[in-house]
Design an enzyme around this catalytic site. Structure first.
Site, PDB file in Angstrom:
ATOM      1  N   GLY A  66      -1.855   3.213  -0.904  1.00  0.00           N
ATOM      2  CA  GLY A  66      -2.620   4.446  -1.025  1.00  0.00           C
ATOM      3  C   GLY A  66      -4.084   4.203  -1.341  1.00  0.00           C
ATOM      4  O   GLY A  66      -4.764   3.425  -0.683  1.00  0.00           O
ATOM      5  N   THR A  89       3.325   2.911   2.565  1.00  0.00           N
ATOM      6  CA  THR A  89       2.759   2.568   3.860  1.00  0.00           C
ATOM      7  C   THR A  89       3.419   1.274   4.287  1.00  0.00           C
ATOM      8  O   THR A  89       3.905   0.528   3.445  1.00  0.00           O
ATOM      9  CB  THR A  89       1.235   2.337   3.709  1.00  0.00           C
TER      10      THR A  89
END
Length: 520
Positions: free
Chosen positions: A423, A340
């Site tokens: 995550g 991310t």
């Protein structure tokens, strides 16, 4: 440190882009979108325009926090019965069924239109140039890339784009994404409709249908995020704000609620403190897996989740003499520190933006739409294929999301914009960072850099970075925990603190990634 503007991202080119946009007259949301677009090019395993995003924004330094949910939905034809009838017990990662309709582009356009100063076309210019003319691959990006080479090789279009010459690029090599450059240029010229309608959408739908997906052009045309009401909890005189479900921000707040009932002690890495943080996280995550889902289609009991009654009940299960062997509620979920990008920007007018964008696992579903160069995410793996479960897949439903931006306010003003990538780790990471800043008075960089631990859901096994002191690890093992090394550094993080009294911005950026913080 700076006074007129600050940006912190996981890639130096993105941070520099954000600062350039601020200096060109853009505000914090302009800078965040421009930086994210750059990261969709130069950090392709972590994020992309085929992914989703969530944003918290506070204008003028106030504590009036706005939240935007830019997550995508399952296709209209994605019924649970269809999957069960076709023999699915879970959704495979490298499959069309793992791909929900991407939400990022719509979210960027809406936020810039509503809160920005500069046109979207100008904000996309740096990303377009990098994709077209090439960029040098950064070290952490190269390491993540090599780790996914075997998966990327299974999709011919992903292999063509991301494995030039049959291998992952090395650090310092130059990589191009020319199809993506053309797609970004189309979005710059025609806005989000260029992505969700017409030839780019057709390219994505055709590839997904070719792979057995249920997606239609109508699914893409109707894609739309929206403003949502942030949720918050109090933690030692501060208000901590998160996006509501289907994201896991409520779990970060639950962990803080549990921690608020414990005295922190003097050492942020003591065995007692880590024991409490580990158990608080295990308990909160066990509740997460049982009840979190898309609130537009499932009832999510937010008041109960954030109640002191639940916090006290869970807190009472923590015994500093030994690890909990049986959690009160648990539904198994995979532990992966998915990739991310998190971006924090604060401008000279006090607008603070906490911005997170992701394709979930590294390189998402590892599927690329052939003509548009769009790398597709695998958020559909967040669904459960179980009748009656709140998070069961359903038409136009959003899956459980792990990505969460964070913000903290005090005395009517925003004082911290922060995020921790990784995550499933993110909820624990948020609570861990806030506690280290508030309970121990650490500076941002020190708090971000501390060794991290993460309990595998439902187990006493703990992933621990190698910098965790050996004596602390031994004591926790004596209490019944076991330890394993993570496959890579646990997550990443960026944060910007606002010192209103002195008129100073302070920022930190995680050494686990390639990025940096810059301000002036």
């Amino acid at each position: 440190m700076g006074r007129r503007g600050m940006a912190a991202t996981s890639h130096p080119t993105a941070t520099l882009t954000a600062i350039s946009i601020l200096q060109a007259g853009g505000n914090a949301i302009d800078a965040a979108v421009a930086a994210c677009a750059v990261q969709c090019v130069v950090e392709p395993g972590s994020t992309g325009i085929g992914g989703d995003c969530f944003v918290l924004l506070a204008a003028g330094g106030s504590d009036k926090v706005i939240a935007y949910d830019g997550s995508g939905r399952a296709p209209a034809a994605a019924t649970l019965d269809w999957y069960l009838e076709h023999g699915f017990t879970e959704i495979p990662r490298q499959s069309a069924h793992a791909v929900t309709v991407p939400g990022s582009v719509e979210a960027w356009a809406t936020l810039v239109k509503d809160h920005g100063r500069l046109p979207l076309a100008q904000l996309l210019e740096p990303a377009i140039a990098l994709a077209r003319d090439g960029y040098a691959v950064a070290p952490r990006v190269a390491a993540d890339w090599a780790g996914q080479a075997a998966l990327l090789a299974k999709d011919p279009h992903a292999a063509r784009v991301f494995l030039p010459g049959g291998r992952a690029p090395l650090a310092g090599e130059v990589h191009h994404q020319r199809e993506l450059a053309a797609t970004l240029q189309a979005i710059a010229e025609r806005g989000p409709d260029a992505f969700y309608e017409g030839e780019i959408a057709q390219d994505m739908v055709d590839r997904l249908r070719e792979l057995g997906g249920l997606h239609t052009l109508e699914d893409f045309k109707e894609a739309k995020g929206g403003y949502v009401t942030p949720i918050k909890t109090s933690f030692r005189g501060h208000e901590v704000h998160e996006c509501p479900p289907a994201g896991q921000g409520v779990i970060a707040l639950m962990i803080l609620n549990i921690l608020s009932g414990f005295e922190p002690g003097d050492d942020p890495l003591s065995a007692d403190r880590l024991h409490v943080e580990i158990e608080a996280s295990r308990l909160a995550y066990s509740v997460r897996d049982a009840v979190l889902a898309d609130p537009s289609q499932s009832k999510v009991p937010l008041d109960w989740l954030l109640s002191e009654e639940l916090a006290a009940e869970l807190r009472g299960k923590i015994d500093l003499k030994q690890a909990i062997t049986e959690l009160p509620s648990f539904s198994a979920s995979a532990v992966e520190h998915a990739d991310t990008v998190y971006i924090s920007v604060v401008d000279g007018d006090g607008m603070a933006v906490s911005f997170i964008n992701s394709v979930f696992n590294p390189y998402g579903a590892a599927l690329v739409a052939p003509k548009s160069g769009v790398l597709l995410q695998n958020r559909g793996q967040g669904f459960v294929l179980k009748a009656g479960h709140p998070n069961a897949i359903a038409p136009r439903k959003r899956p459980l999301h792990t990505i969460i931006p964070g913000m903290m306010t005090r005395d009517g003003k925003v004082c911290l914009s922060f995020g921790v990538m990784g995550g499933h780790y993110q909820a624990m990471g948020h609570a861990h960072l806030v506690s280290k800043l508030v309970d121990y008075g650490l500076d941002l960089q020190s708090a971000i850099s501390l060794p991290r631990v993460f309990p595998r859901p439902g187990q006493t096994a703990i992933e621990a970075e190698k910098t965790l002191p050996a004596a602390v690890k031994a004591e926790l093992e004596r209490r019944g925990f076991s330890f394993t090394a993570p496959a890579a550094a646990i997550g990443g993080g960026q944060a910007i603190a606002i010192d209103h009294e002195r008129g100073v911005l302070l920022a930190g950026s995680d050494h686990r990634k390639d990025g940096c913080a810059l301000g002036w």
